[in-house]
Design a protein around this motif. Structure first.
Motif, PDB file in Angstrom:
ATOM      1  N   GLU A 186      -5.326   7.762  -0.137  1.00 50.85           N
ATOM      2  CA  GLU A 186      -6.139   6.583   0.174  1.00 50.85           C
ATOM      3  C   GLU A 186      -5.262   5.350   0.373  1.00 50.85           C
ATOM      4  O   GLU A 186      -5.507   4.527   1.271  1.00 50.85           O
ATOM      5  CB  GLU A 186      -7.147   6.340  -0.952  1.00 50.85           C
ATOM      6  CG  GLU A 186      -8.260   7.391  -1.023  1.00 50.85           C
ATOM      7  CD  GLU A 186      -9.161   7.191  -2.223  1.00 50.85           C
ATOM      8  OE1 GLU A 186      -8.974   6.186  -2.952  1.00 50.85           O
ATOM      9  OE2 GLU A 186     -10.052   8.034  -2.440  1.00 50.85           O
ATOM     10  N   SER A 187      -4.221   5.210  -0.466  1.00 52.27           N
ATOM     11  CA  SER A 187      -3.306   4.075  -0.311  1.00 52.27           C
ATOM     12  C   SER A 187      -2.567   4.143   1.020  1.00 52.27           C
ATOM     13  O   SER A 187      -2.419   3.135   1.718  1.00 52.27           O
ATOM     14  CB  SER A 187      -2.304   4.048  -1.470  1.00 52.27           C
ATOM     15  OG  SER A 187      -2.905   3.554  -2.643  1.00 52.27           O
ATOM     16  N   LYS A 245       1.246  10.468   3.972  1.00 56.94           N
ATOM     17  CA  LYS A 245      -0.136  10.902   3.798  1.00 56.94           C
ATOM     18  C   LYS A 245      -0.227  12.428   3.954  1.00 56.94           C
ATOM     19  O   LYS A 245      -0.946  13.099   3.186  1.00 56.94           O
ATOM     20  CB  LYS A 245      -1.040  10.218   4.823  1.00 56.94           C
ATOM     21  CG  LYS A 245      -2.498  10.626   4.669  1.00 56.94           C
ATOM     22  CD  LYS A 245      -3.390  10.056   5.757  1.00 56.94           C
ATOM     23  CE  LYS A 245      -4.810  10.591   5.618  1.00 56.94           C
ATOM     24  NZ  LYS A 245      -5.712  10.108   6.693  1.00 56.94           N
ATOM     25  N   TRP A 255       0.821  -1.199   0.000  1.00 56.18           N
ATOM     26  CA  TRP A 255       0.000   0.000   0.000  1.00 56.18           C
ATOM     27  C   TRP A 255       0.863   1.259   0.000  1.00 56.18           C
ATOM     28  O   TRP A 255       0.551   2.248  -0.671  1.00 56.18           O
ATOM     29  CB  TRP A 255      -0.933   0.000   1.211  1.00 56.18           C
ATOM     30  CG  TRP A 255      -2.044  -0.997   1.116  1.00 56.18           C
ATOM     31  CD1 TRP A 255      -2.231  -2.113   1.889  1.00 56.18           C
ATOM     32  CD2 TRP A 255      -3.135  -0.980   0.193  1.00 56.18           C
ATOM     33  NE1 TRP A 255      -3.350  -2.787   1.507  1.00 56.18           N
ATOM     34  CE2 TRP A 255      -3.941  -2.117   0.466  1.00 56.18           C
ATOM     35  CE3 TRP A 255      -3.510  -0.127  -0.842  1.00 56.18           C
ATOM     36  CZ2 TRP A 255      -5.097  -2.404  -0.245  1.00 56.18           C
ATOM     37  CZ3 TRP A 255      -4.666  -0.410  -1.558  1.00 56.18           C
ATOM     38  CH2 TRP A 255      -5.446  -1.533  -1.267  1.00 56.18           C
ATOM     39  N   ASP A 262      -3.622   5.597   3.650  1.00 61.15           N
ATOM     40  CA  ASP A 262      -4.632   5.311   4.680  1.00 61.15           C
ATOM     41  C   ASP A 262      -4.777   3.810   4.899  1.00 61.15           C
ATOM     42  O   ASP A 262      -4.904   3.357   6.050  1.00 61.15           O
ATOM     43  CB  ASP A 262      -5.981   5.904   4.257  1.00 61.15           C
ATOM     44  CG  ASP A 262      -6.296   7.189   5.009  1.00 61.15           C
ATOM     45  OD1 ASP A 262      -5.705   7.403   6.084  1.00 61.15           O
ATOM     46  OD2 ASP A 262      -7.116   7.972   4.527  1.00 61.15           O
ATOM     47  N   ARG A 263      -4.765   3.049   3.800  1.00 63.39           N
ATOM     48  CA  ARG A 263      -4.887   1.598   3.932  1.00 63.39           C
ATOM     49  C   ARG A 263      -3.694   1.024   4.692  1.00 63.39           C
ATOM     50  O   ARG A 263      -3.833   0.097   5.498  1.00 63.39           O
ATOM     51  CB  ARG A 263      -4.997   0.954   2.538  1.00 63.39           C
ATOM     52  CG  ARG A 263      -6.275   1.283   1.787  1.00 63.39           C
ATOM     53  CD  ARG A 263      -7.494   0.661   2.460  1.00 63.39           C
ATOM     54  NE  ARG A 263      -7.441  -0.793   2.482  1.00 63.39           N
ATOM     55  CZ  ARG A 263      -7.961  -1.582   1.536  1.00 63.39           C
ATOM     56  NH1 ARG A 263      -8.551  -1.027   0.468  1.00 63.39           N
ATOM     57  NH2 ARG A 263      -7.895  -2.907   1.632  1.00 63.39           N
ATOM     58  N   ALA A 285      -4.962  12.415  -4.279  1.00 66.46           N
ATOM     59  CA  ALA A 285      -6.087  11.881  -3.510  1.00 66.46           C
ATOM     60  C   ALA A 285      -6.015  10.357  -3.426  1.00 66.46           C
ATOM     61  O   ALA A 285      -6.229   9.769  -2.353  1.00 66.46           O
ATOM     62  CB  ALA A 285      -7.403  12.319  -4.147  1.00 66.46           C
ATOM     63  N   GLU A 286      -5.680   9.715  -4.550  1.00 69.19           N
ATOM     64  CA  GLU A 286      -5.553   8.256  -4.553  1.00 69.19           C
ATOM     65  C   GLU A 286      -4.364   7.812  -3.701  1.00 69.19           C
ATOM     66  O   GLU A 286      -4.419   6.771  -3.028  1.00 69.19           O
ATOM     67  CB  GLU A 286      -5.400   7.754  -5.984  1.00 69.19           C
ATOM     68  CG  GLU A 286      -6.618   7.981  -6.867  1.00 69.19           C
ATOM     69  CD  GLU A 286      -6.322   7.653  -8.316  1.00 69.19           C
ATOM     70  OE1 GLU A 286      -6.368   6.468  -8.688  1.00 69.19           O
ATOM     71  OE2 GLU A 286      -6.026   8.598  -9.075  1.00 69.19           O
TER      72      GLU A 286
END
Length: 307
Positions: free
Chosen positions: A87-88, A106, A69, A90-91, A83-84
């Motif tokens: 999200e990665s 992040k 991730w 965040d995972r 933005a993507e």
């Protein structure tokens, strides 16, 4: 007795299941690592889309692969898909909640999206988890600078430079926030540190010129601006023209245009100068004319008297 038989049977089934599925799990981990390595190879070649595709394959095999991730987020950052990328990251954070590096990454993605207040909160968490991370302190300074909290930004950059004192970009950013606080001498000292590390930065030379311009050191400003232009021909500092204009007003002689040797000058602009020989001939002709006129007058007068 039946209870013991049941327990033995349960243990036997557990061992059989472990024997069956353990090789499968090990194979999955191995396969995921293979895809991660392929992604890293693609990333090094700047094939970021190929890297993302490989990381996605790894994450299909093992969705709890934290590094997968994180690396996926790094590739998305290179493509400006912030933005993507967030999200990665965040995972990855959901799997490893105390990883300061992940919070910093992040935070950088959110900063790039222009969400400075949210980014500040994330970087604050990152720095608290690991106060010795250069990237996190540097990013923390960037967010504070974007929020016009220059004193705090300067403090953050100072902390980052204690960790990595040879980072020319951070010295430059420190100089910029100092200049915005009109602490010009300190700003110049920071820019000079940056130039000593990387002397070929047009941006830093421009910043040096701007500070000298604001201080009224016009000759030093012009020298710095010209250095910036020499390093990057397409780079014209914003205050370069203003510096030349102010110098010209102070010294009118500097307003005279310089004509290059290969410049074609229109004939109408060239003043005509008569050669000295023509001047002499003109004087002779005028003298002869005067003598002729006098002789004609004398002859006419003599004829009248004789008649």
């Amino acid at each position: 007795m039946n209870r013991w038989n049941g327990m033995v049977l349960a243990i036997f089934l557990f061992l059989v299941t472990a024997l069956i599925f353990s090789p499968v799990a090990a194979q999955n981990i191995q396969d995921a690592t293979v895809w991660i390595n392929k992604g890293k190879e693609a990333f090094q070649k700047k094939d970021y889309l190929g890297a993302i595709a490989a990381y996605d394959q790894a994450l299909l095999i093992d969705q709890y692969y934290t590094e997968g991730w994180k690396l996926r987020g790094d590739a998305l950052m290179e493509l400006n898909r912030y933005a993507e990328a967030a999200e990665s990251y965040d995972r990855a954070i959901a799997i490893d909640k105390t990883n300061a590096d992940l919070f910093g990454k992040k935070g950088r993605a959110i900063y790039k999206l222009g969400n400075y207040q949210e980014a500040l909160e994330i970087f604050t968490r990152a720095v608290s988890l690991n106060p010795n991370s250069f990237q996190n302190k540097d990013g923390y300074g960037d967010v504070l600078a974007a929020l016009n909290r220059f004193t705090e930004a300067d403090h953050a950059y100072t902390g980052a430079l204690k960790i990595d004192p040879k980072n020319n970009a951070t010295w430059n950013k420190k100089g910029e926030v100092l200049a915005k606080m009109y602490r010009n001498k300190e700003a110049l000292a920071a820019f000079n540190q940056s130039i000593q590390i990387y002397p070929d930065s047009a941006e830093v030379w421009n910043n040096i010129g701007s500070v000298h311009f604001n201080m009224g050191n016009l000759n030093k400003a012009l020298t710095a601006f010209e250095k910036a232009i020499s390093l990057d021909k397409s780079y014209i500092p914003q205050k370069y023209g203003d510096t030349i204009s102010r110098l010209a007003k102070a010294d009118p002689s500097k307003q005279s245009p310089i004509i290059e040797e290969d410049t074609d000058i229109p004939v109408t602009n060239i003043p005509f100068t008569m050669p000295p020989a023509i001047f002499v001939l003109n004087y002779i002709m005028i003298g002869v004319g005067v003598i002729v006129i006098i002789l004609l007058g004398v002859m006419t007068l003599m004829k009248k008297r004789s008649g």
